[in-house]
Design an enzyme around this catalytic site. Structure first.
Site, PDB file in Angstrom:
ATOM      1  N   HIS A 178     -49.248  53.627  75.510  1.00 30.83           N
ATOM      2  CA  HIS A 178     -48.401  54.676  75.016  1.00 30.83           C
ATOM      3  C   HIS A 178     -47.171  54.052  74.778  1.00 30.83           C
ATOM      4  O   HIS A 178     -46.007  54.721  74.707  1.00 30.83           O
ATOM      5  CB  HIS A 178     -48.459  55.975  75.844  1.00 30.83           C
ATOM      6  CG  HIS A 178     -49.469  56.301  76.348  1.00 30.83           C
ATOM      7  ND1 HIS A 178     -50.154  57.545  75.498  1.00 30.83           N
ATOM      8  CD2 HIS A 178     -50.704  56.100  77.338  1.00 30.83           C
ATOM      9  CE1 HIS A 178     -51.318  57.534  76.326  1.00 30.83           C
ATOM     10  NE2 HIS A 178     -51.477  56.842  77.471  1.00 30.83           N
ATOM     11  N   SER A 299     -27.008  40.618  58.202  1.00 29.89           N
ATOM     12  CA  SER A 299     -26.543  41.696  57.541  1.00 29.89           C
ATOM     13  C   SER A 299     -25.216  41.436  56.640  1.00 29.89           C
ATOM     14  O   SER A 299     -24.504  40.673  57.067  1.00 29.89           O
ATOM     15  CB  SER A 299     -26.281  42.784  58.382  1.00 29.89           C
ATOM     16  OG  SER A 299     -25.474  43.755  58.022  1.00 29.89           O
ATOM     17  N   LYS A 305     -25.846  41.105  63.244  1.00 33.30           N
ATOM     18  CA  LYS A 305     -27.271  41.418  63.124  1.00 33.30           C
ATOM     19  C   LYS A 305     -27.986  40.086  62.933  1.00 33.30           C
ATOM     20  O   LYS A 305     -27.678  39.126  62.058  1.00 33.30           O
ATOM     21  CB  LYS A 305     -27.366  42.524  61.849  1.00 33.30           C
ATOM     22  CG  LYS A 305     -26.930  43.815  61.957  1.00 33.30           C
ATOM     23  CD  LYS A 305     -27.704  44.311  63.110  1.00 33.30           C
ATOM     24  CE  LYS A 305     -29.028  45.043  62.754  1.00 33.30           C
ATOM     25  NZ  LYS A 305     -29.075  45.947  61.620  1.00 33.30           N
ATOM     26  N   GLU A 312     -41.130  42.578  59.301  1.00 38.12           N
ATOM     27  CA  GLU A 312     -41.085  44.003  58.589  1.00 38.12           C
ATOM     28  C   GLU A 312     -41.776  43.732  57.318  1.00 38.12           C
ATOM     29  O   GLU A 312     -42.287  44.779  57.210  1.00 38.12           O
ATOM     30  CB  GLU A 312     -39.595  44.344  58.393  1.00 38.12           C
ATOM     31  CG  GLU A 312     -38.611  44.545  59.689  1.00 38.12           C
ATOM     32  CD  GLU A 312     -37.261  44.853  59.256  1.00 38.12           C
ATOM     33  OE1 GLU A 312     -36.955  45.756  58.991  1.00 38.12           O
ATOM     34  OE2 GLU A 312     -36.783  43.661  59.267  1.00 38.12           O
TER      35      GLU A 312
END
Ligand code: ARG
Length: 483
Positions: A178, A299, A305, A312
């Site tokens: 979980h 970024s 970043k 992704e």
């Protein structure tokens, strides 16, 4: 990296060949006028099926050799066809071949060019053959090549995972259910879980390959042919195990492509889960791993970043793979036997899924090799969240012979107590423990450490470092020669 070379072919268009007013020379006998521009556009597949050119030439060479061997065409014709097809292959390879939309697909483009080059003999090639068995054969050959290419990539990724697992066989990390801290595991064990998944993915690809390896050539349009062909010969020449057994089935099913897409979808799901985990592990609150500049982006506005874009994008690109499966299932599900033109739409999803899978495998392989594990951080979190509570309960069962349910209850109360004081289980005093269960002794503290917990998981398939090393070694031995 690419499993199947798309096409090195040039994109030149043959203006004469594209003249819509002209009836297609391949069936001009019956047709006086030409197709409308829209008809031509919706009908043509050359834009994508040119990727089948190698397979098409291989199939035609095998067919021509068989026609000559069986006396259906002369040896002289076959020699000319072989020469012509070889030169056409060179033209395509060099980007000199002019593809024509009016000639619809790769099969008619190559055949028309052959007749243009060698005349009469070229016109005999299509004896005892139809585009229906031709395309079914070419496509099987293409998928077979794609499977071989992807299989090698999966094996490479498995090896990379095994090596990293050996390196981290004893490094603890929190194991989750979980996404809540559950029990300590080793990072190596976690990585080896993916090796098992990918091993089954290879098995599914191998099963698919085994079942698809039958040759449709000789099924002709749908009913077989009256010519005395030798289907065993063409099947053997093209590396198939045998000819297909039913001509209707051979030209009209695409289950081999669907099975391939199913296997890729399941594999892609695994790659996507791995990528999702990498995304989570890279996030600052976790900071379990770090990807280098090679597999991250920055970024344009936030200088701090470091984004795990490759992970992704694997997660996202796999959508194309399962999308391709659903798309092709939908194309096929309503078709009566035998061939229908709908089936021309089988190729693009398969090509797209193959590209997405190949790129995703390469990206996962790169990320697995690249990632740096923050073992201190993982180690620290491995012990948080009362992750050794099960070890405490197991001690009560093993040493005090409490029934597990009772032990679970006692442990639950101790966790509650620790939680209320904001401390770990190991920070409770012996007296605190004995207040819940008088039989508890000092010995219980020996099972509450992360290292003790991990070392105790020696059951087959468990996370103990020795197990992990043995698993990785076994796989590496098995994978030898696969890459
Ligand atoms: N381009 C077609 C395909 O990919 C080839 C088969 C055409 N057959 C036919 N009967 N029109 O499916």
């Amino acid at each position: 990296m690419s499993v199947n070379e798309k096409s090195s072919a040039g994109n030149g268009e043959n203006s004469a060949g594209n003249d819509a007013a002209q009836a297609n020379a391949q069936w001009g006998g019956r047709f006086a006028g030409g197709p409308s521009a829209i008809m031509q556009e919706i009908n043509a597949s050359i834009g994508f099926d040119k990727a089948l050119w190698r397979q098409d030439i291989a199939g035609s060479l095998a067919h021509a050799a068989m026609l000559a061997r069986t006396g259906i065409i002369s040896a002289q014709d076959e020699a000319e066809i072989r020469q012509g097809l070889t030169e056409i292959g060179q033209e395509i390879e060099a980007g000199r071949f002019v593809f024509s939309t009016a000639l619809e697909d790769i099969h008619m483009n190559i055949e028309a060019r052959l007749s243009e080059r060698i005349g009469e003999a070229g016109k005999r090639l299509h004896t005892a053959r139809s585009r229906n068995d031709q395309v079914a054969t070419d496509f099987r050959l293409w998928v077979r090549d794609a499977i071989d290419g992807l299989d090698a990539q999966v094996a490479a990724l498995m090896r990379a995972l095994c090596r990293r697992a050996q390196e981290h066989a004893a490094d603890p990390m929190p194991g989750f259910t979980h996404l809540q801290t559950a029990q300590p595991v080793t990072f190596g064990h976690h990585l080896m879980a993916y090796v098992e998944m990918l091993g089954r993915d290879r098995g599914r690809l191998a099963d698919t390959r085994r079942r698809l390896n039958e040759c449709p050539l000789g099924s002709a349009a749908l009913a077989g042919t009256s010519f005395p062909i030798d289907r065993r010969m063409t099947a053997a020449t093209l590396g198939f195990d045998r000819p297909t057994a039913n001509s209707l089935d051979a030209v009209s099913d695409r289950d081999f492509a669907l099975e391939y897409l199913s296997a890729l979808s399941i594999m892609g799901m695994h790659l996507s889960r791995l990528s999702e985990e990498i995304v989570i592990w890279c996030s600052a609150p976790f900071a379990f791993v770090r990807l280098s500049d090679a597999f991250t982006t920055g970024s344009s506005i936030m200088p701090q970043k470091r984004n795990p874009d490759a992970a992704e994008l694997v997660r996202a690109k796999i959508g194309r793979v399962s999308g391709a499966l659903v798309g092709l299932l939908t194309v096929m599900k309503g078709l009566p036997l035998a061939y229908a033109k709908d089936m021309q739409e089988d190729k693009e999803p398969v090509f797209a899924a193959t590209d997405a899978a190949a790129l995703s495998l390469a990206a996962c392989d790169g990320m697995v090799r690249d990632l740096a594990a923050n073992t201190d951080r993982m180690r620290a979190y491995a012990g948080s969240g009362y992750s050794t509570a099960t070890d405490l309960a197991d001690w009560l069962v093993r040493v005090l012979k409490l029934p597990f349910r009772t032990a679970h209850h006692v442990t639950g109360r101790l966790v509650g107590l620790a939680e209320s004081r904001g401390v770990d289980l190991a920070q409770l005093s012996l007296e605190d423990m004995q207040a819940e269960e008088p039989g508890i002794t000092q010995d219980i503290f020996s099972v509450l450490t992360v290292e003790a917990s991990i070392a105790s998981r020696i059951s087959e398939g468990g996370t103990a470092p020795g197990n992990v090393r043995a698993q990785a070694t076994r796989w590496l031995t098995e994978l030898e020669g696969a890459v």
